[in-house]
Each structure stands twice: as C-alpha cells, then as structure tokens.
Design a protein around this motif. Sequence first.
Motif, short mmCIF file in Angstrom:
data_model
loop_
_atom_site.label_atom_id
_atom_site.label_comp_id
_atom_site.label_asym_id
_atom_site.label_seq_id
_atom_site.Cartn_x
_atom_site.Cartn_y
_atom_site.Cartn_z
N LEU A 68 -6.53 -54.67 -16.44
CA LEU A 68 -7.02 -53.55 -15.60
C LEU A 68 -8.52 -53.32 -16.13
O LEU A 68 -8.94 -53.79 -17.28
CB LEU A 68 -6.10 -52.59 -15.38
CG LEU A 68 -4.67 -52.58 -15.09
CD1 LEU A 68 -3.99 -51.38 -15.24
CD2 LEU A 68 -4.52 -53.06 -13.66
N TYR A 69 -9.15 -52.31 -15.31
CA TYR A 69 -10.15 -51.55 -15.76
C TYR A 69 -9.92 -50.19 -15.86
O TYR A 69 -9.58 -49.42 -15.08
CB TYR A 69 -11.38 -51.70 -14.84
CG TYR A 69 -12.68 -50.94 -15.04
CD1 TYR A 69 -13.26 -51.39 -16.32
CD2 TYR A 69 -13.08 -50.02 -14.34
CE1 TYR A 69 -14.43 -50.79 -16.79
CE2 TYR A 69 -14.45 -49.33 -14.66
CZ TYR A 69 -15.00 -49.83 -15.94
OH TYR A 69 -16.00 -49.15 -16.20
N HIS A 71 -7.14 -48.87 -17.52
CA HIS A 71 -5.93 -48.58 -17.33
C HIS A 71 -5.60 -48.35 -15.72
O HIS A 71 -4.39 -47.57 -15.75
CB HIS A 71 -5.32 -47.71 -18.27
CG HIS A 71 -5.63 -48.22 -19.46
ND1 HIS A 71 -4.79 -49.17 -20.20
CD2 HIS A 71 -6.52 -47.80 -20.59
CE1 HIS A 71 -5.22 -49.43 -21.53
NE2 HIS A 71 -6.06 -48.51 -21.85
N SER A 150 -6.69 -53.61 -21.00
CA SER A 150 -7.67 -53.28 -20.05
C SER A 150 -9.28 -53.27 -20.60
O SER A 150 -9.53 -52.73 -21.71
CB SER A 150 -7.60 -51.73 -19.67
OG SER A 150 -6.25 -51.63 -18.70
#
Length: 203
Positions: A68-69, A71, A150
């Motif tokens: 993810l980016y 979170h 992330s």
Amino acid sequence: MIRDNREYRSFKLETRAKEENEEKSYVVRGYASTFEPYVLFESDGVKYSEQIDAKAFDEADMSDVIFLYNHEGMVYARQKNGTLKLSVDKHGLLTETDLSSTTQSRELFEAIQSDLVDQMSFAFTVREDSYDSKTHTRTILKIDKVYDVSAVSIPANPGTDICVATRSKFDGFIEAEKVELLEREKLEARKSELLKKLKGEVE
C-alpha cells in the motif's frame, strides 16, 4: 491509524538499478524489518529500544500481504498475484515489489525512484515479546501476522498516533522499572538505617 493492535515500523526503501540491455524495471526492493536494534523514543534521559528477533517471522502469518501507500487506499501489489515477494534473510524481512501493473503503481515507482518517497513501513501484530530492564529494550520474539508493507511519504515520528500507540506498550515496562527502583531505594535506606543503628550500639 491504529487497528487491531497493529504496530508499524519504518525502514529505508530502494529501487533496483536497471541492468544493461534490460527493459525498464519497476521493481522496488527494501527491508520491511531488520534485526538490528533501534531506538523508539527517549523519556527522562533514558533511551528505550526495540529489536525484532531473527526467528520472529518463523511462524508468522504472511499468507497474502499487500503493498500500500501510507497503509491505506488502493492495493499496488500483493503476494496472491506474484507482484509482491517476501523473504527472510540474515538482515530481516526483504520485500521485492513489481509496480508495473497499473498507471498508479508506475507513478508510485517514479516517486520512489526520485527519492520523493524513500521509506517503507509494515503493519503487524505481536504474539510474544520480552523486555530487558537493564538495557531498556523490548524484543519482539514472535510476530503473529503481517498485514501490509507500505511505501510511506513521512515515516512515523514520536508525535504521531502510531508512535504514541507504540509508546503505550512500553508504559507497563516503564512503570515496573520505577516500582523496582523505588523498592531498591527503600531497601538501601533500610540497610543504611540498620548499619547506623548497629554502629551506634557498638560505640
């Protein structure tokens, strides 16, 4: 953003160099965790550290970790389709992520390659830990589950809710240390009084 007692740690992220005659690679490598001790925070002049044991991932659930980016938001890669690979080596939990799948993932790769995003973090829960009051170090012995890795624009700092939540896990250890120190001081005071009394009786 704290969910289900999850903890978050940040580490350096790096892109893979392009090989000669190789098509452009969108692969990102980085350690989601290392086994080196690191200082989490300082309180009253005392540094409180943490270390992840080299065997902490042996029984961890890493069945379908996602990339993810910060979170949250869209999934950029995941184990299930092979775009995210995890492996444990002598340094820690190594991640290899292929960000070539979508326009958004390629844009994230470009941000990482340009050092606009240069940290990664992972979300996990702990099954077992220990604490050394002499070195003020918490050791994570067994990780229960890894939820995501992330890329993060700003790593956690002592003022964020992430680190505040982590700090709270040390509160019990710190309180126990204070109680132990108080008891030692009381014991030393009683010994001193007893020695004075005995000295007086001898004189």
